[in-house]
Write an enzyme that holds these catalytic residues in place. Structure first.
Site, PDB file in Angstrom:
ATOM      1  N   ILE A  69       0.849  -1.196   0.000  1.00  0.00           N
ATOM      2  CA  ILE A  69       0.000   0.000   0.000  1.00  0.00           C
ATOM      3  C   ILE A  69       0.876   1.235   0.000  1.00  0.00           C
ATOM      4  CG2 ILE A  69      -1.743   1.314   1.270  1.00  0.00           C
ATOM      5  CD1 ILE A  69      -2.932  -1.234   2.257  1.00  0.00           C
ATOM      6  N   GLY A 125       0.661  -5.486   0.766  1.00  0.00           N
ATOM      7  CA  GLY A 125      -0.551  -5.499  -0.063  1.00  0.00           C
ATOM      8  C   GLY A 125      -0.392  -6.300  -1.350  1.00  0.00           C
ATOM      9  N   ASP A 128      -1.366  -9.690  -0.339  1.00  0.00           N
ATOM     10  CA  ASP A 128      -2.833  -9.722  -0.260  1.00  0.00           C
ATOM     11  C   ASP A 128      -3.427 -10.002  -1.641  1.00  0.00           C
ATOM     12  OD1 ASP A 128      -3.367  -8.984   2.529  1.00  0.00           O
ATOM     13  OD2 ASP A 128      -2.665  -6.985   2.020  1.00  0.00           O
ATOM     14  N   GLU A 148       3.353  -6.323   6.995  1.00  0.00           N
ATOM     15  CA  GLU A 148       2.552  -5.421   7.833  1.00  0.00           C
ATOM     16  C   GLU A 148       2.983  -5.354   9.288  1.00  0.00           C
ATOM     17  OE1 GLU A 148      -0.158  -6.325   4.323  1.00  0.00           O
ATOM     18  OE2 GLU A 148       1.396  -7.373   5.466  1.00  0.00           O
ATOM     19  N   ASP A 156      -4.561  -6.671   6.790  1.00  0.00           N
ATOM     20  CA  ASP A 156      -6.038  -6.675   6.803  1.00  0.00           C
ATOM     21  C   ASP A 156      -6.701  -6.742   5.435  1.00  0.00           C
ATOM     22  OD1 ASP A 156      -5.379  -4.135   5.970  1.00  0.00           O
ATOM     23  OD2 ASP A 156      -6.410  -3.078   7.580  1.00  0.00           O
TER      24      ASP A 156
END
Length: 275
Positions: A69, A125, A128, A148, A156
């Site tokens: 991110i 991310g 993810d 993270e 998340d």
């Protein structure tokens, strides 16, 4: 297709049913910006609707797949913390996280298979995103980190939910708690990727060929396989068998079945109608 700030959609070849979805912010190592979280699900929805698209290959432009991110997107979250009303701040933050989660889950909502082709860094991310894909491959130079925990946050956007089903609970816990960096060959050992290619160009060519081979199969069978496998993750065996029986009772009596059987007996390649 529309013009995207963070992505590029292209057909692999003029008559191909394989479409490339490329993360296209190479100067930022394809970090996921605010724009990405709106554009990415839109792009997948457009590919889902496109009858000419049978398979999607997800990759990154430049030297890396995805650096995670964008810190600017995270900064806007920390600014939220300066508000005095914790309840309202928390509610807004939860809505923000759900919006970002939804963009990644769009990979699963796309009926067509999405194949990740990872080179260079795949961090936070990026993990993810790749764990939400249906099949994953990488190049030898690829490296991964469930980062993270080192940023003081709990991952998340899906890694903690999807990674255990891919590499097993113990390995997922170790990778997530240490945040350590690991390479392409270990990713293969763990089962995170199905194959490792010698270079970025070999990766692109190899994954393209795999995608084309899937794209040549019955679209109803391919879409059904993805849908039933996904659904079965969340069901007991009995429920999952019942689900596929219902699925096939509405889908199996198709021209695809007739054509597949005829092509096998005539020793020729089958030709299927678009979905």
């Amino acid at each position: 297709m529309g013009k995207h700030k963070t992505l590029e959609i292209s057909q692999r070849a003029p008559n191909s049913s394989v479409y490339n979805l490329t993360l296209n912010r190479p100067s930022a190592r394809n970090a996921l910006s605010r724009d990405f979280f709106t554009e990415f699900p839109d792009a997948l929805a457009s590919l889902d609707r496109n009858p000419g698209a049978a398979v999607v290959v997800l990759s990154g432009a430049g030297d890396h797949f995805c650096a995670g991110i964008d810190l600017k997107a995270l900064t806007s979250i920390t600014e939220l913390g300066q508000s005095t009303d914790r309840g309202r701040t928390g509610e807004r933050l939860r809505r923000d996280i759900k919006h970002m989660q939804d963009a990644i889950t769009a990979i699963e909502r796309c009926r067509k298979p999405v194949i990740a082709a990872v080179h260079g860094g795949c961090i936070g991310g990026g993990v993810d995103m790749m764990t939400a894909c249906d099949i994953r491959y990488c190049s030898e130079d690829a490296f991964f980190s469930v980062k993270e925990v080192d940023l003081g946050i709990t991952a998340d956007l899906g890694t903690l939910q999807r990674l255990p089903g891919i590499v097993g609970y113990g390995a997922a816990m170790e990778l997530a708690l240490t945040g350590r960096r690991f390479g392409g060959s270990e990713a293969k050992e763990l089962g995170l990727v199905s194959g490792v290619f010698a270079s970025k160009s070999a990766l692109d060519e190899g994954v393209g060929a795999i995608a084309e081979s899937i794209g040549a199969k019955s679209p109803l069978a391919v879409v059904g396989t993805k849908a039933v496998l996904q659904k079965s993750r969340d069901m007991t065996l009995d429920q999952a068998l019942d689900y596929v029986a219902t699925w096939n009772s509405s889908m199996v009596l198709s021209d695809d079945l007739t054509e597949a059987v005829a092509a096998q007996s005539q020793k020729r390649k089958p030709v299927f109608a678009k979905l």
